[in-house]
Design an enzyme around this catalytic site. Structure first.
Site: not given
Length: 338
Positions: A215, A217, A271, A281
């Site tokens: 996607h 941002d 990204h 994570r």
């Protein structure tokens, strides 16, 4: 503790196997889980030079920020003004919140209704599923919170310092693109900016599922604090590369609005986050957004994108995600006059 990812995965798998007509929208070519990618270190910029440096050093720093935003769309900053103590407290508080049972998280009263999110509600296939959970917290939720817990005070500290850093970087980028640097103080308000606390649980099917789908941002810029597990990847020179974690740095990335506002000078880069079969994570991100009625308009006499409000952009993104299962983004707003 974890959301029912396996249940959703199995349902999507069953639907794909039994579906007779192939009416699942095709996802762009970059939406594929690839094998090994090269790990690289993003450009590292010491932003203390913007405050403490001589004029020549400040100009070099500004140019480095602009160059990284043009060539990478991503960069790292060190000596950024947010102490390691605040960052570590943010991480510890985040871990504590995500350790709560799923039912408690989904009904959490710590934040406004709908703040807790997991998976991909719009997913119609496995490749659209994100194996992650998050708390999406508007800045006003943080500043208006009268419950002075360790979590709220830590979030307020992280948010306010991220906000100051975002304004400083945005004003540099505006100056270097010939735009009005006062735009951000006038238009980027707390009721639209937000924090997002992310957790990526271990995934038993790392070759099939993303931690977060590819996607871009939908903001001006994002400030990311991540742990040292790794998993963030981005597109550079038409290929995916893995970002090497840097414990001393924050990651900055350009959003769609800055790309349009700068007439394509700065790049909003696709990204994604990969899953890990064994290790969870954590990351926390600050998103710098304008008011819903703010108009994204570049000063060029040949604008690549038509003028649009942040409200219109958000609505278009939501419509596309609902219809296709993924975001189309800026191509919807290209200026076809030229």
């Amino acid at each position: 503790m974890d959301p029912p990812f396996n249940e959703i995965y199995n349902n999507l798998l069953y639907n794909q196997i039994t579906k007779k007509d192939n009416d699942v929208s095709e996802i762009p070519f970059s939406f594929s889980v690839t094998a090994v990618v090269e790990e690289v270190e993003l450009p590292v910029i010491d932003v203390s030079r913007l405050i403490d440096g001589a004029e020549e050093e400040r100009e070099k720093c500004k140019e480095a920020i602009a160059r990284a935003s043009r060539e990478w769309g991503f960069f790292q900053v060190i000596n950024h003004g947010i102490s390691m103590d605040v960052l570590e407290k943010m991480r510890q508080e985040q871990i504590r919140v995500f350790r709560e049972p799923f039912d408690k998280k989904s009904k959490s009263e710590k934040f406004s209704a709908g703040s807790y999110r997991w998976g991909t509600p719009s997913a119609t296939s496995i490749r659209q599923l994100s194996w992650s959970e998050a708390f999406h917290v508007p800045m006003t939720d943080i500043s208006d919170n009268k419950d002075f817990t360790t979590l709220s005070s830590t979030m307020e500290k992280f948010a306010s310092e991220s906000e100051a850093l975002a304004y400083m970087l945005a004003e540099v980028l505006a100056e270097k693109s010939g735009q009005n640097s006062s735009f951000f103080k006038e238009n980027c308000v707390r009721n639209t900016c937000y924090l997002r606390m992310n957790r990526y649980p271990p995934c038993p099917k790392p070759s099939e599922v993303y931690g977060l789908m590819p996607h871009t941002d939908s903001d001006f810029l994002t400030i990311l604090y991540q742990d040292q597990v790794g998993g963030l990847q981005l597109i550079k020179d038409n290929r995916w590369i893995a970002v090497k974690p840097n414990p001393k740095a924050l990651i900055i990335n350009i959003g769609d609005l800055f790309q349009a506002w700068s007439n394509g000078m700065y790049k909003s880069v696709e990204h994604r986050v990969m899953t890990n079969p064994k290790v969870e994570r954590f990351s926390t991100a600050y998103f710098m957004c304008p008011s819903y009625d703010a108009v994204i308009e570049c000063s060029s006499d040949r604008p690549a994108y038509r003028n649009f409000s942040f409200r219109e952009f958000r609505q278009q993104v939501q419509e596309d995600v609902k219809k296709f299962g993924f975001k189309v983004g800026l191509p919807r707003f290209l200026n076809h006059v030229y």
